[in-house]
Design a protein around this motif. Structure first.
Motif, PDB file in Angstrom:
ATOM      1  N   PRO A 126       0.769 -16.642 -14.503  1.00 45.62           N
ATOM      2  CA  PRO A 126       1.605 -15.875 -13.586  1.00 45.62           C
ATOM      3  C   PRO A 126       2.474 -16.273 -12.741  1.00 45.62           C
ATOM      4  O   PRO A 126       2.472 -15.934 -11.816  1.00 45.62           O
ATOM      5  N   ALA A 127       3.309 -17.404 -13.126  1.00 45.22           N
ATOM      6  CA  ALA A 127       4.214 -18.042 -12.173  1.00 45.22           C
ATOM      7  C   ALA A 127       4.986 -19.200 -13.144  1.00 45.22           C
ATOM      8  O   ALA A 127       4.707 -19.096 -14.425  1.00 45.22           O
ATOM      9  N   GLY A 185      -0.390 -23.789  -9.320  1.00 41.59           N
ATOM     10  CA  GLY A 185      -1.709 -23.830  -9.513  1.00 41.59           C
ATOM     11  C   GLY A 185      -2.005 -22.776 -10.666  1.00 41.59           C
ATOM     12  O   GLY A 185      -3.037 -23.375 -11.287  1.00 41.59           O
ATOM     13  N   PHE A 186      -1.396 -21.834 -10.954  1.00 39.92           N
ATOM     14  CA  PHE A 186      -1.896 -21.012 -12.185  1.00 39.92           C
ATOM     15  C   PHE A 186      -1.683 -21.948 -13.448  1.00 39.92           C
ATOM     16  O   PHE A 186      -2.454 -21.608 -14.505  1.00 39.92           O
ATOM     17  N   ASP A 187      -0.547 -22.723 -13.441  1.00 39.09           N
ATOM     18  CA  ASP A 187      -0.248 -23.511 -14.496  1.00 39.09           C
ATOM     19  C   ASP A 187      -1.446 -24.625 -14.691  1.00 39.09           C
ATOM     20  O   ASP A 187      -2.259 -24.864 -15.855  1.00 39.09           O
ATOM     21  N   LEU A 188      -1.891 -25.178 -13.758  1.00 40.09           N
ATOM     22  CA  LEU A 188      -2.948 -26.216 -13.425  1.00 40.09           C
ATOM     23  C   LEU A 188      -4.162 -25.479 -13.928  1.00 40.09           C
ATOM     24  O   LEU A 188      -5.158 -26.162 -14.746  1.00 40.09           O
ATOM     25  N   THR A 189      -4.576 -24.383 -13.647  1.00 36.11           N
ATOM     26  CA  THR A 189      -5.650 -23.590 -14.033  1.00 36.11           C
ATOM     27  C   THR A 189      -5.584 -23.520 -15.721  1.00 36.11           C
ATOM     28  O   THR A 189      -6.705 -23.579 -16.389  1.00 36.11           O
ATOM     29  N   CYS A 190      -4.647 -22.808 -16.295  1.00 30.94           N
ATOM     30  CA  CYS A 190      -4.352 -22.753 -17.705  1.00 30.94           C
ATOM     31  C   CYS A 190      -4.488 -24.271 -18.398  1.00 30.94           C
ATOM     32  O   CYS A 190      -5.143 -24.050 -19.290  1.00 30.94           O
ATOM     33  N   LYS A 191      -4.256 -25.066 -17.628  1.00 34.61           N
ATOM     34  CA  LYS A 191      -4.108 -26.433 -18.585  1.00 34.61           C
ATOM     35  C   LYS A 191      -5.577 -26.991 -18.439  1.00 34.61           C
ATOM     36  O   LYS A 191      -5.925 -27.870 -19.391  1.00 34.61           O
ATOM     37  N   LEU A 192      -6.094 -26.776 -17.443  1.00 34.31           N
ATOM     38  CA  LEU A 192      -7.790 -27.055 -17.469  1.00 34.31           C
ATOM     39  C   LEU A 192      -8.401 -26.331 -18.441  1.00 34.31           C
ATOM     40  O   LEU A 192      -9.238 -27.254 -19.292  1.00 34.31           O
ATOM     41  N   MET A 208       4.503 -16.264 -16.762  1.00 29.35           N
ATOM     42  CA  MET A 208       4.967 -14.869 -16.333  1.00 29.35           C
ATOM     43  C   MET A 208       5.021 -14.711 -14.784  1.00 29.35           C
ATOM     44  O   MET A 208       4.172 -13.947 -14.386  1.00 29.35           O
ATOM     45  N   PRO A 209       6.071 -15.227 -14.420  1.00 25.63           N
ATOM     46  CA  PRO A 209       6.069 -15.180 -13.047  1.00 25.63           C
ATOM     47  C   PRO A 209       6.379 -13.612 -12.566  1.00 25.63           C
ATOM     48  O   PRO A 209       6.957 -12.868 -13.285  1.00 25.63           O
ATOM     49  N   GLY A 210       6.247 -13.534 -11.021  1.00 31.65           N
ATOM     50  CA  GLY A 210       6.616 -12.351 -10.665  1.00 31.65           C
ATOM     51  C   GLY A 210       5.410 -11.824  -9.658  1.00 31.65           C
ATOM     52  O   GLY A 210       4.315 -11.554 -10.306  1.00 31.65           O
ATOM     53  N   GLY A 211       5.903 -11.573  -8.151  1.00 27.36           N
ATOM     54  CA  GLY A 211       4.776 -11.110  -7.492  1.00 27.36           C
ATOM     55  C   GLY A 211       3.551 -11.730  -7.346  1.00 27.36           C
ATOM     56  O   GLY A 211       2.567 -11.003  -6.935  1.00 27.36           O
ATOM     57  N   ILE A 212       3.700 -13.089  -7.238  1.00 29.81           N
ATOM     58  CA  ILE A 212       2.433 -13.714  -7.286  1.00 29.81           C
ATOM     59  C   ILE A 212       1.254 -13.053  -8.013  1.00 29.81           C
ATOM     60  O   ILE A 212       0.013 -13.094  -7.598  1.00 29.81           O
ATOM     61  N   GLY A 213       1.353 -12.981  -9.113  1.00 28.83           N
ATOM     62  CA  GLY A 213       0.386 -12.625 -10.298  1.00 28.83           C
ATOM     63  C   GLY A 213       0.679 -10.997 -10.475  1.00 28.83           C
ATOM     64  O   GLY A 213      -0.061 -10.367 -11.389  1.00 28.83           O
ATOM     65  N   ALA A 214       1.561 -10.378  -9.896  1.00 29.92           N
ATOM     66  CA  ALA A 214       1.590  -8.781  -9.993  1.00 29.92           C
ATOM     67  C   ALA A 214       2.346  -8.373 -11.581  1.00 29.92           C
ATOM     68  O   ALA A 214       1.650  -7.524 -12.256  1.00 29.92           O
ATOM     69  N   VAL A 215       3.156  -8.966 -11.906  1.00 31.77           N
ATOM     70  CA  VAL A 215       3.758  -8.868 -13.309  1.00 31.77           C
ATOM     71  C   VAL A 215       2.798  -9.110 -14.150  1.00 31.77           C
ATOM     72  O   VAL A 215       2.718  -8.244 -15.203  1.00 31.77           O
ATOM     73  N   ILE A 217      -6.359 -14.981 -22.257  1.00 33.38           N
ATOM     74  CA  ILE A 217      -6.931 -15.037 -20.868  1.00 33.38           C
ATOM     75  C   ILE A 217      -5.696 -15.145 -19.936  1.00 33.38           C
ATOM     76  O   ILE A 217      -4.632 -15.654 -20.283  1.00 33.38           O
ATOM     77  N   VAL A 218      -6.084 -14.846 -18.458  1.00 32.31           N
ATOM     78  CA  VAL A 218      -4.877 -14.669 -17.492  1.00 32.31           C
ATOM     79  C   VAL A 218      -5.650 -15.493 -16.276  1.00 32.31           C
ATOM     80  O   VAL A 218      -6.647 -15.252 -15.791  1.00 32.31           O
ATOM     81  N   ALA A 219      -4.684 -16.620 -15.842  1.00 33.66           N
ATOM     82  CA  ALA A 219      -5.200 -17.387 -14.747  1.00 33.66           C
ATOM     83  C   ALA A 219      -4.930 -16.385 -13.465  1.00 33.66           C
ATOM     84  O   ALA A 219      -3.946 -15.597 -13.190  1.00 33.66           O
ATOM     85  N   PHE A 220      -6.037 -16.445 -12.541  1.00 32.78           N
ATOM     86  CA  PHE A 220      -5.759 -15.922 -11.022  1.00 32.78           C
ATOM     87  C   PHE A 220      -6.430 -16.859 -10.030  1.00 32.78           C
ATOM     88  O   PHE A 220      -6.931 -17.731 -10.542  1.00 32.78           O
ATOM     89  N   SER A 221      -6.067 -16.464  -8.811  1.00 31.55           N
ATOM     90  CA  SER A 221      -6.903 -17.276  -7.787  1.00 31.55           C
ATOM     91  C   SER A 221      -6.950 -16.449  -6.542  1.00 31.55           C
ATOM     92  O   SER A 221      -6.828 -15.281  -6.538  1.00 31.55           O
ATOM     93  N   GLY A 222      -7.514 -17.148  -5.584  1.00 34.02           N
ATOM     94  CA  GLY A 222      -8.096 -16.454  -4.302  1.00 34.02           C
ATOM     95  C   GLY A 222      -6.729 -15.692  -3.698  1.00 34.02           C
ATOM     96  O   GLY A 222      -7.115 -14.505  -3.471  1.00 34.02           O
ATOM     97  N   GLY A 223      -5.721 -16.194  -3.966  1.00 37.34           N
ATOM     98  CA  GLY A 223      -4.369 -15.550  -3.370  1.00 37.34           C
ATOM     99  C   GLY A 223      -4.155 -14.275  -4.436  1.00 37.34           C
ATOM    100  O   GLY A 223      -3.700 -13.194  -3.727  1.00 37.34           O
ATOM    101  N   SER A 224      -4.463 -14.034  -5.480  1.00 32.93           N
ATOM    102  CA  SER A 224      -4.267 -12.798  -6.378  1.00 32.93           C
ATOM    103  C   SER A 224      -5.408 -11.861  -5.498  1.00 32.93           C
ATOM    104  O   SER A 224      -4.864 -10.578  -5.646  1.00 32.93           O
ATOM    105  N   LEU A 225      -6.566 -12.242  -5.515  1.00 31.65           N
ATOM    106  CA  LEU A 225      -7.608 -11.355  -4.809  1.00 31.65           C
ATOM    107  C   LEU A 225      -6.942 -10.892  -3.503  1.00 31.65           C
ATOM    108  O   LEU A 225      -7.121  -9.551  -3.006  1.00 31.65           O
ATOM    109  N   LEU A 226      -6.419 -11.682  -2.509  1.00 36.24           N
ATOM    110  CA  LEU A 226      -5.686 -11.410  -1.386  1.00 36.24           C
ATOM    111  C   LEU A 226      -4.684 -10.278  -1.565  1.00 36.24           C
ATOM    112  O   LEU A 226      -4.643  -9.064  -0.697  1.00 36.24           O
TER     113      LEU A 226
END
Length: 311
Positions: free
Chosen positions: A17-18, A23-30, A50-57, A73-82
């Motif tokens: 989502p960026a 970091g999201f790219d890194l998560t998907c690549k992992l 799919m950038p926008g709103g730090i994950g909102a889009v 599957i969609v990547a998320f981070s602690g920032g998404s939860l915040l």
């Protein structure tokens, strides 16, 4: 009738989502590397952005338009939860997706310039108490972001009203590190793995505390936790994946089982470490419970610090 419906591990896609490179790219690549290397999938996973709103889009797109895609599957981070805790994902809430897997974590870190007189959090606290106007916190993101929260919690633990702390927002970690080295800010509340990478690359910075429950492995092993230094501040930054709300239980279980098997291997541990992530592995129902607890915790913190909270 042609072939039966494609299985969940066919033609897989990971949405970051960026923009590429974060970091999201890194998560998907992992996931992309680990799934293919371990032969859990037969063709490489596609990574889309799919950038926008730090994950909102991305969150809105999956819930509203693509809720039943069993191979996405969609990547998320602690920032998404915040952000979910602060109501920044629009009308959708934490219960609107299927939380699949947490695959690694980073931790917040309190960072100073090499030339800084601060050797420990005690020094920071003493300086804040002596003259709060002399201690400027730098962070990536604005008020309410992860870095701001880490700074606010550190300030609060030092007995300073977070609203009174001097705070400078930067676009990201790179800019904040430059400002730190130039003496424009005294403290940067960043991320442990990012700091470790920057130190390896020659940045003149020091980590004086990690915001983890215990000391980290690797290059920062001799940096004490905030807790060891008398300040009860922890900030895990988990990375993982969720799926659409209408993915069937059977398909979801295939993904959960695959991640469980994959994350238990030494090959996965190496790929995770290569991306400067620390061990964290939760899937399915256990991850769901963890995520909901984190969002609740973030909402309480946000309210305590005078920020808006999700309705």
């Amino acid at each position: 009738m042609g072939l039966a419906h494609a299985g969940p591990l066919d033609k897989t896609e990971c949405i970051a989502p960026a923009k590429p490179g974060g970091g999201f790219d890194l998560t998907c690549k992992l996931a992309q590397s680990a799934l293919l290397d371990g032969k859990y999938i037969s063709t490489p996973m596609r990574v889309t952005y799919m950038p926008g709103g730090i994950g909102a889009v991305a969150y809105n797109a999956i819930v509203a338009q693509r809720p039943d895609e069993n191979n996405t599957i969609v990547a998320f981070s602690g920032g998404s939860l915040l952000n979910l805790a602060q109501g920044k994902f629009g009308r959708y809430h934490v219960g609107d997706v299927r939380w699949l897997a947490g695959v690694g974590t980073d931790y917040g870190a309190i960072i100073v310039a090499d030339s800084s007189p601060f050797k420990s959090l005690k020094d920071v606290v003493a300086a804040i108490k002596a003259d709060p106007s002399k201690v400027v916190f730098g962070a990536g993101g604005t008020v309410g972001s992860q870095d701001w929260m880490k700074a606010a919690l550190t300030a609060r633990a030092a007995g300073l009203d977070p609203k009174k702390m001097r705070f400078v927002a930067f676009e990201g970690g790179g800019e904040a590190t430059t400002a730190l080295q130039g003496g424009h800010v005294q403290i940067y509340s960043g991320d442990a793995s990012e700091a470790e990478e920057q130190i390896k690359a020659g940045a003149k910075i020091r980590v004086i505390a990690v915001l983890a429950d215990k000391r980290l492995e690797g290059g920062l092993a001799n940096v004490p936790t905030a807790k060891e230094q008398g300040m009860d501040v922890e900030w895990p930054i988990i990375r993982g994946f969720y799926m659409g709300p209408k993915v069937s239980d059977a398909d979801f279980k295939v993904w959960v089982d695959t991640f469980n098997k994959m994350m238990a291997t030494p090959e996965f541990a190496k790929l995770r470490a290569d991306r400067s992530l620390f061990p964290f592995a939760l899937t399915g129902a256990e991850l769901d419970a963890y995520v909901k607890k984190q969002v609740e915790r973030y909402a309480k913190l946000a309210a305590d610090l005078g920020l808006a909270v999700a309705k």
